[in-house]
Design a protein around this motif. Structure first.
Motif, short mmCIF file in Angstrom:
data_model
loop_
_atom_site.label_atom_id
_atom_site.label_comp_id
_atom_site.label_asym_id
_atom_site.label_seq_id
_atom_site.Cartn_x
_atom_site.Cartn_y
_atom_site.Cartn_z
N TYR A 180 33.12 -49.46 42.78
CA TYR A 180 32.09 -50.08 41.97
C TYR A 180 31.23 -49.02 41.29
CZ TYR A 180 33.07 -54.32 44.69
OH TYR A 180 33.67 -55.40 45.28
N SER A 181 30.99 -49.22 40.00
CA SER A 181 30.00 -48.45 39.27
C SER A 181 28.99 -49.47 38.76
CB SER A 181 30.63 -47.72 38.09
OG SER A 181 31.66 -46.86 38.51
N SER A 182 27.71 -49.14 38.84
CA SER A 182 26.70 -50.13 38.48
C SER A 182 25.58 -49.51 37.68
CB SER A 182 26.15 -50.80 39.74
OG SER A 182 25.59 -49.83 40.59
N CYS A 183 24.98 -50.36 36.84
CA CYS A 183 23.83 -49.95 36.05
C CYS A 183 22.81 -51.07 36.04
CB CYS A 183 24.25 -49.64 34.61
SG CYS A 183 22.84 -49.32 33.52
N PRO A 184 21.75 -50.94 36.84
CA PRO A 184 20.64 -51.89 36.70
C PRO A 184 19.96 -51.58 35.37
CG PRO A 184 20.53 -50.70 38.79
CD PRO A 184 21.55 -50.02 37.94
N TYR A 185 19.84 -52.56 34.51
CA TYR A 185 19.25 -52.30 33.20
C TYR A 185 17.92 -53.03 33.01
CZ TYR A 185 21.27 -56.80 31.74
OH TYR A 185 21.61 -58.13 31.64
N ASP A 186 17.11 -52.45 32.13
CA ASP A 186 15.82 -53.03 31.75
C ASP A 186 15.67 -52.83 30.25
OD1 ASP A 186 13.16 -53.75 31.29
OD2 ASP A 186 12.47 -52.90 33.19
N LEU A 187 15.55 -53.91 29.52
CA LEU A 187 15.49 -53.87 28.06
C LEU A 187 14.06 -53.76 27.53
CD1 LEU A 187 18.10 -56.71 27.41
CD2 LEU A 187 18.50 -54.26 27.62
N ALA A 188 13.09 -53.55 28.40
CA ALA A 188 11.69 -53.49 27.96
C ALA A 188 11.46 -52.37 26.94
CB ALA A 188 10.77 -53.31 29.16
N ASN A 189 12.20 -51.26 27.05
CA ASN A 189 12.04 -50.14 26.12
C ASN A 189 13.11 -50.10 25.05
OD1 ASN A 189 9.74 -49.14 27.44
ND2 ASN A 189 11.02 -48.14 28.96
N GLY A 190 13.86 -51.17 24.90
CA GLY A 190 14.89 -51.25 23.88
C GLY A 190 16.24 -51.62 24.44
N PRO A 191 17.21 -51.83 23.55
CA PRO A 191 18.56 -52.20 23.97
C PRO A 191 19.20 -51.12 24.84
CG PRO A 191 18.28 -52.46 21.60
CD PRO A 191 17.08 -51.75 22.10
N VAL A 192 20.22 -51.53 25.59
CA VAL A 192 20.93 -50.61 26.46
C VAL A 192 22.40 -50.58 26.04
CG1 VAL A 192 21.72 -50.25 28.84
CG2 VAL A 192 19.36 -50.90 28.39
N ALA A 193 22.95 -49.36 25.90
CA ALA A 193 24.36 -49.17 25.57
C ALA A 193 25.13 -48.94 26.86
CB ALA A 193 24.54 -47.97 24.64
N ILE A 194 26.22 -49.67 27.01
CA ILE A 194 27.11 -49.50 28.16
C ILE A 194 28.46 -49.08 27.61
CG2 ILE A 194 28.20 -50.61 30.13
CD1 ILE A 194 25.75 -52.57 30.03
N ASP A 195 28.87 -47.87 27.95
CA ASP A 195 30.16 -47.34 27.55
C ASP A 195 31.11 -47.41 28.73
OD1 ASP A 195 29.75 -46.28 24.78
OD2 ASP A 195 28.13 -45.22 25.80
N VAL A 196 32.28 -48.00 28.50
CA VAL A 196 33.26 -48.17 29.56
C VAL A 196 34.52 -47.39 29.21
CG1 VAL A 196 34.63 -49.82 30.88
CG2 VAL A 196 32.33 -50.45 30.11
N ALA A 197 34.93 -46.53 30.13
CA ALA A 197 36.16 -45.75 29.98
C ALA A 197 37.17 -46.27 31.01
CB ALA A 197 35.89 -44.27 30.20
N SER B 16 29.24 -44.96 31.18
CA SER B 16 27.81 -44.64 31.23
C SER B 16 26.96 -45.81 30.76
CB SER B 16 27.52 -43.41 30.37
OG SER B 16 27.78 -43.70 28.99
N CYS B 17 25.68 -45.65 30.96
CA CYS B 17 24.69 -46.67 30.61
C CYS B 17 23.41 -45.94 30.23
CB CYS B 17 24.48 -47.55 31.86
SG CYS B 17 23.19 -48.78 31.71
N ARG B 18 22.81 -46.30 29.08
CA ARG B 18 21.59 -45.63 28.67
C ARG B 18 20.84 -46.48 27.65
NH1 ARG B 18 22.54 -44.04 23.64
NH2 ARG B 18 24.68 -43.67 23.03
N THR B 19 19.56 -46.23 27.52
CA THR B 19 18.74 -46.90 26.52
C THR B 19 19.14 -46.39 25.14
OG1 THR B 19 16.91 -47.09 28.08
CG2 THR B 19 16.37 -47.35 25.75
N VAL B 20 19.25 -47.29 24.19
CA VAL B 20 19.56 -46.91 22.81
C VAL B 20 18.26 -46.38 22.20
CG1 VAL B 20 20.33 -47.72 20.56
CG2 VAL B 20 21.36 -48.65 22.64
N THR B 21 18.24 -45.09 21.85
CA THR B 21 17.01 -44.49 21.35
C THR B 21 16.82 -44.65 19.85
OG1 THR B 21 18.15 -42.36 21.23
CG2 THR B 21 16.87 -42.79 23.22
N ASN B 22 17.90 -44.66 19.09
CA ASN B 22 17.79 -44.82 17.64
C ASN B 22 18.80 -45.88 17.20
OD1 ASN B 22 17.30 -44.59 14.95
ND2 ASN B 22 18.15 -42.54 14.72
N PRO B 23 18.39 -47.16 17.20
CA PRO B 23 19.34 -48.23 16.96
C PRO B 23 19.83 -48.34 15.52
CG PRO B 23 17.15 -49.12 17.29
CD PRO B 23 17.06 -47.66 17.53
N LYS B 24 19.33 -47.58 14.59
CA LYS B 24 19.75 -47.75 13.21
C LYS B 24 20.78 -46.78 12.77
CE LYS B 24 15.74 -50.12 12.05
NZ LYS B 24 14.74 -50.62 11.41
#
Length: 175
Positions: free
Chosen positions: A68-85, A167-175
């Protein structure tokens, strides 16, 4: 007969209110517990868990042949990108759960054609990268869970490097 009718009705009202409160709020409490257990890497960061053992069971009824790989996410600071390999030759899946424990997205390696993919999790109104695959949710918080099927638990060492490319991370520049 009338002397017990009032207390009986009051008891039914209290029981109904209690049942409603449990049904309405229990999923959120359970999700908070799951986020704490699965979030060794923190919020909006992927954690790559060890295989489950009888002594270590971070999720309810984990399978000993799944990594198992897991990412608890919180969208309060913006969208979250989840990359799956995906790991070649192994079944894997990504499931997204919202704060109410509802499944809001599922994709497996077969549906992805065995190729890496990116999902952006966002609330309505949040800016997202153009052309990205978006999963919209009504909740700020949730968990992304990747499951990797192993043929034998001993092969986790050889597959771990590929698994850690997800990986999982907040999207910093969505445009």
């Amino acid at each position: 007969m009338r002397t017990w009718l009032g207390p009986a009705i009051f008891g039914l009202i209290v029981a109904a209110a209690t049942a409603w409160a449990v049904i309405a709020y229990l999923p959120y409490g359970l999700m908070n517990v799951a986020m704490d257990r699965l979030g060794q890497g923190g919020i909006n960061a992927m954690s790559y868990g060890n295989l489950a053992t009888p002594e270590r069971q971070p999720v309810v009824r984990p399978s000993p042949d799944l990594a198992y790989s897991s990412c608890p996410y919180d969208l309060a600071n913006g969208p979250v990108a989840i990359d799956v390999a995906p790991v070649p030759g192994r079944y894997s899946s990504l499931s997204l759960f919202d704060a109410a424990t509802d499944v809001i997205f599922v994709r497996n390696d077969v549906e992805a054609g065995g190729k890496p993919y990116r999902i952006i999790v966002a609330r309505d109104g949040q800016a997202v990268p153009a052309g990205a695959e978006i999963v919209r949710t009504n909740h700020d918080r949730g968990i992304a869970l990747i499951r990797l099927l192993l043929k034998d638990p001993t092969e986790i060492g050889a597959l771990d490097a590929v698994r850690r490319q997800s990986s999982c991370r907040t999207v910093t520049n969505p445009k």
